[in-house]
Motif scaffolding. Structure first.
Motif, PDB file in Angstrom:
ATOM      1  N   GLY A  21       4.373  15.748  10.229  1.00 26.47           N
ATOM      2  CA  GLY A  21       2.718  15.130  10.119  1.00 26.47           C
ATOM      3  C   GLY A  21       2.305  14.304   9.192  1.00 26.47           C
ATOM      4  O   GLY A  21       1.242  14.152   9.176  1.00 26.47           O
ATOM      5  N   ASP A  22       2.904  14.314   7.579  1.00 22.30           N
ATOM      6  CA  ASP A  22       2.692  13.742   6.713  1.00 22.30           C
ATOM      7  C   ASP A  22       2.806  12.013   6.739  1.00 22.30           C
ATOM      8  O   ASP A  22       4.354  12.018   6.587  1.00 22.30           O
ATOM      9  N   ALA A  23       1.947  11.421   5.280  1.00 21.39           N
ATOM     10  CA  ALA A  23       3.110  10.590   5.207  1.00 21.39           C
ATOM     11  C   ALA A  23       2.263   9.574   3.710  1.00 21.39           C
ATOM     12  O   ALA A  23       0.870   9.404   3.764  1.00 21.39           O
ATOM     13  N   TRP A  24       2.967   8.965   2.709  1.00 17.77           N
ATOM     14  CA  TRP A  24       2.341   8.307   1.532  1.00 17.77           C
ATOM     15  C   TRP A  24       1.498   7.516   1.503  1.00 17.77           C
ATOM     16  O   TRP A  24       2.026   6.541   3.092  1.00 17.77           O
ATOM     17  N   LEU A  25       0.425   7.371   0.987  1.00 19.03           N
ATOM     18  CA  LEU A  25      -0.249   6.117   1.824  1.00 19.03           C
ATOM     19  C   LEU A  25      -0.535   5.556   0.225  1.00 19.03           C
ATOM     20  O   LEU A  25      -0.583   5.612  -0.770  1.00 19.03           O
ATOM     21  N   GLY A  26      -0.492   4.215   0.276  1.00 18.33           N
ATOM     22  CA  GLY A  26      -0.345   2.924  -0.513  1.00 18.33           C
ATOM     23  C   GLY A  26      -1.854   1.996  -0.666  1.00 18.33           C
ATOM     24  O   GLY A  26      -2.727   2.661  -1.147  1.00 18.33           O
ATOM     25  N   GLY A  27      -1.120   1.276  -0.446  1.00 19.12           N
ATOM     26  CA  GLY A  27      -2.359   0.056   0.494  1.00 19.12           C
ATOM     27  C   GLY A  27      -2.372   0.163   1.926  1.00 19.12           C
ATOM     28  O   GLY A  27      -3.639  -0.138   2.204  1.00 19.12           O
ATOM     29  N   GLY A  28      -1.922   1.087   2.820  1.00 16.63           N
ATOM     30  CA  GLY A  28      -2.025   0.849   4.291  1.00 16.63           C
ATOM     31  C   GLY A  28      -1.993  -0.291   4.657  1.00 16.63           C
ATOM     32  O   GLY A  28      -1.977  -0.382   6.014  1.00 16.63           O
ATOM     33  N   THR A  29      -1.719  -1.340   4.838  1.00 16.62           N
ATOM     34  CA  THR A  29      -1.611  -2.218   5.588  1.00 16.62           C
ATOM     35  C   THR A  29      -0.558  -2.426   6.536  1.00 16.62           C
ATOM     36  O   THR A  29      -0.553  -2.861   7.556  1.00 16.62           O
ATOM     37  N   ALA A  63       4.117   0.466 -11.155  1.00 12.61           N
ATOM     38  CA  ALA A  63       4.414   1.587 -10.462  1.00 12.61           C
ATOM     39  C   ALA A  63       4.070   0.431  -9.095  1.00 12.61           C
ATOM     40  O   ALA A  63       3.481  -0.802  -9.104  1.00 12.61           O
ATOM     41  N   SER A  64       4.257   1.978  -8.450  1.00 20.39           N
ATOM     42  CA  SER A  64       4.744   1.815  -6.683  1.00 20.39           C
ATOM     43  C   SER A  64       3.340   0.583  -6.477  1.00 20.39           C
ATOM     44  O   SER A  64       3.080   0.245  -5.023  1.00 20.39           O
ATOM     45  N   THR A  65       1.858   1.288  -6.844  1.00 23.20           N
ATOM     46  CA  THR A  65       0.741   1.560  -6.462  1.00 23.20           C
ATOM     47  C   THR A  65       0.266   0.365  -6.463  1.00 23.20           C
ATOM     48  O   THR A  65      -0.968  -0.613  -6.219  1.00 23.20           O
ATOM     49  N   CYS A  66       0.998  -0.332  -7.805  1.00 30.10           N
ATOM     50  CA  CYS A  66       0.937  -1.736  -8.333  1.00 30.10           C
ATOM     51  C   CYS A  66      -0.059  -2.781  -6.794  1.00 30.10           C
ATOM     52  O   CYS A  66       0.932  -2.823  -6.480  1.00 30.10           O
ATOM     53  N   THR A  67      -0.850  -3.497  -7.556  1.00 29.74           N
ATOM     54  CA  THR A  67      -1.232  -4.472  -6.116  1.00 29.74           C
ATOM     55  C   THR A  67      -0.552  -5.756  -6.139  1.00 29.74           C
ATOM     56  O   THR A  67      -0.417  -5.986  -6.875  1.00 29.74           O
ATOM     57  N   ILE A  68       0.088  -6.655  -4.944  1.00 29.96           N
ATOM     58  CA  ILE A  68       0.087  -7.663  -5.075  1.00 29.96           C
ATOM     59  C   ILE A  68      -0.417  -9.073  -5.421  1.00 29.96           C
ATOM     60  O   ILE A  68      -0.314  -9.892  -6.726  1.00 29.96           O
ATOM     61  N   ALA A  69      -2.088  -8.669  -5.556  1.00 29.59           N
ATOM     62  CA  ALA A  69      -2.537  -9.560  -7.242  1.00 29.59           C
ATOM     63  C   ALA A  69      -2.852  -9.010  -7.839  1.00 29.59           C
ATOM     64  O   ALA A  69      -2.038  -9.874  -9.223  1.00 29.59           O
ATOM     65  N   GLN A  70      -2.553  -7.810  -9.006  1.00 30.13           N
ATOM     66  CA  GLN A  70      -1.659  -7.464  -9.968  1.00 30.13           C
ATOM     67  C   GLN A  70      -0.441  -7.886 -10.472  1.00 30.13           C
ATOM     68  O   GLN A  70      -0.751  -8.483 -11.456  1.00 30.13           O
ATOM     69  N   LEU A  71      -0.009  -8.040  -9.533  1.00 31.90           N
ATOM     70  CA  LEU A  71       1.323  -8.622  -9.907  1.00 31.90           C
ATOM     71  C   LEU A  71       1.388 -10.532 -10.572  1.00 31.90           C
ATOM     72  O   LEU A  71       2.395 -10.399 -11.050  1.00 31.90           O
ATOM     73  N   TYR A  72       0.619 -10.841  -8.897  1.00 31.70           N
ATOM     74  CA  TYR A  72       0.838 -12.090  -9.246  1.00 31.70           C
ATOM     75  C   TYR A  72      -0.263 -12.717 -10.513  1.00 31.70           C
ATOM     76  O   TYR A  72       0.121 -13.845 -11.422  1.00 31.70           O
ATOM     77  N   TRP A 123      -3.665  -9.120  -0.701  1.00 32.73           N
ATOM     78  CA  TRP A 123      -3.387  -9.379  -2.006  1.00 32.73           C
ATOM     79  C   TRP A 123      -4.045  -8.364  -2.010  1.00 32.73           C
ATOM     80  O   TRP A 123      -3.541  -7.563  -3.355  1.00 32.73           O
ATOM     81  N   ASN A 124      -5.396  -8.009  -2.239  1.00 36.87           N
ATOM     82  CA  ASN A 124      -5.922  -6.993  -2.709  1.00 36.87           C
ATOM     83  C   ASN A 124      -5.631  -5.962  -2.734  1.00 36.87           C
ATOM     84  O   ASN A 124      -6.695  -4.485  -3.183  1.00 36.87           O
ATOM     85  N   THR A 125      -5.096  -5.412  -1.354  1.00 34.18           N
ATOM     86  CA  THR A 125      -4.646  -3.793  -0.932  1.00 34.18           C
ATOM     87  C   THR A 125      -3.437  -3.983  -1.305  1.00 34.18           C
ATOM     88  O   THR A 125      -2.923  -2.287  -1.106  1.00 34.18           O
ATOM     89  N   SER A 126      -2.369  -4.334  -0.913  1.00 28.09           N
ATOM     90  CA  SER A 126      -1.127  -4.376  -0.069  1.00 28.09           C
ATOM     91  C   SER A 126      -0.337  -3.997  -1.353  1.00 28.09           C
ATOM     92  O   SER A 126      -0.151  -4.651  -2.513  1.00 28.09           O
ATOM     93  N   THR A 127       0.308  -2.739  -1.553  1.00 30.80           N
ATOM     94  CA  THR A 127       0.844  -2.909  -2.980  1.00 30.80           C
ATOM     95  C   THR A 127       3.089  -3.130  -3.401  1.00 30.80           C
ATOM     96  O   THR A 127       2.977  -3.504  -1.798  1.00 30.80           O
ATOM     97  N   VAL A 128       3.147  -3.427  -4.016  1.00 32.68           N
ATOM     98  CA  VAL A 128       4.596  -3.329  -4.281  1.00 32.68           C
ATOM     99  C   VAL A 128       5.417  -2.271  -3.517  1.00 32.68           C
ATOM    100  O   VAL A 128       6.695  -2.517  -3.045  1.00 32.68           O
TER     101      VAL A 128
END
Length: 311
Positions: A21-29, A63-72, A123-128
């Motif tokens: 019943g669990d799910a990993w949450l990154g950006g959650g988009t 990192a898997s939690t790096c956001t698209i904005a940070q990568l850009y 971009w500021n929420t979604s993660t790689v």
């Protein structure tokens, strides 16, 4: 957003905390967009405090939690986040990230981020990591990382760890090799990939549409290049082509690598169109990488040739 069955959000990055019943949450988009009627808990990875990226002598870890904005922000930037490890190449550049001249393949990062065709909020929420784990055929982070031969570091319950090439992590539309409770900790791009010449091509049915075909080519340094085909396919497809190959040879190799079962089919493009566009874009990439790079010239001084004098 319809997650009315969720009873708890737990800040953790420990796979041993995972249960049914669990799910990993990154950006959650994606999770918040599609919803679910089976989830009971969300395990929030953002609390782990992982650096968005770490630059090592041997390559780049994201990192898997790096956001698209940070990568850009990475290529050639003085990004205010991330870590330069001791002994890192070019660390003398005021702590800056290696330039595109030093690591040519970093020029792929921004076009792949742009392929999201998303707002700054996404971009500021979604993660790689979230983009790769969702395993959508048009996921541009899968395209980028597979095209640069990156590995994913996976953590599993019980302390298990393994590395899987991103090109093999995605099995199909919405399917990955991730096991129960397993999470993506980070991605590692080898320095050799970042230092190589690369080329990018993307097509969609409209200017702001989802990618119908996205191809990356990377020179291997031994008279060959590796083509990575995504968006047109349900999973990344890789093949090697000799530098200087003619259009007919490129078409033959691409068509052989794209059986009907691997070509994606949805409202963003018919399979026949996706296959034809993959051939066309592959031919353009091979032609580009088969042409010697132009020599780098210093920019002329603004007064040069205008009657001024340089001192």
């Amino acid at each position: 957003m319809d997650l009315s069955t969720v009873e708890e959000v737990l800040a953790t990055a420990d796979p041993d905390d995972f249960r049914a019943g669990d799910a990993w949450l990154g950006g959650g988009t994606v999770l918040f967009s599609y919803g679910s009627d089976r989830l009971r808990r969300l395990l929030d990875l953002r609390s782990a405090g992982w650096e968005p990226w770490e630059l090592w002598e041997s390559g780049l870890e994201i990192a898997s939690t790096c956001t698209i904005a940070q990568l850009y922000a990475l290529p050639g930037s003085e990004a205010p986040y991330g870590v330069l490890r001791p002994g890192t190449a070019r660390q003398a550049r005021a702590g800056g990230f290696p330039s595109v001249e030093e690591w040519p393949a970093t020029a792929l990062i921004r076009p792949c981020c742009d392929a999201f065709v998303a707002s700054f909020k996404i971009w500021n929420t979604s993660t790689v990591g979230g983009n790769v784990a969702t395993a959508l055929p048009a996921g541009p982070m899968t395209s980028l990382l597979a095209g640069l031969d990156a590995d994913a570091l996976l953590w599993a319950p019980g302390g298990g760890k393994r590395r899987v090439p991103v090109a093999q992590l995605v099995l199909g539309d919405g399917r990955t090799v991730l096991g129960r409770g397993e999470l993506i900790r980070s991605f590692f791009i080898p320095r050799a990939s970042l230092e190589s010449r690369a080329a990018f091509r993307r097509l969609s049915l409209s200017n702001l549409g989802r990618s119908g075909a996205l191809l990356i080519g990377r020179e291997l340094g031994d008279g060959r290049l590796r083509l990575t085909i995504t968006a047109a396919t349900v999973r990344p497809v890789q093949l090697e082509v000799p530098l200087g190959a003619g259009d007919a040879e490129v078409a033959r190799r691409v068509e052989a690598a794209l059986p009907a079962r691997l070509v994606h089919d949805d409202i963003h493009g018919l399979p026949e169109w996706r296959r034809d566009m993959s051939v066309l874009l592959a031919q353009e990439i091979v032609a580009e990488l088969s042409t010697p790079p132009a020599p780098v010239r210093e920019a002329a001084h603004p007064l040069e040739g205008a009657g001024g004098h340089l001192r």
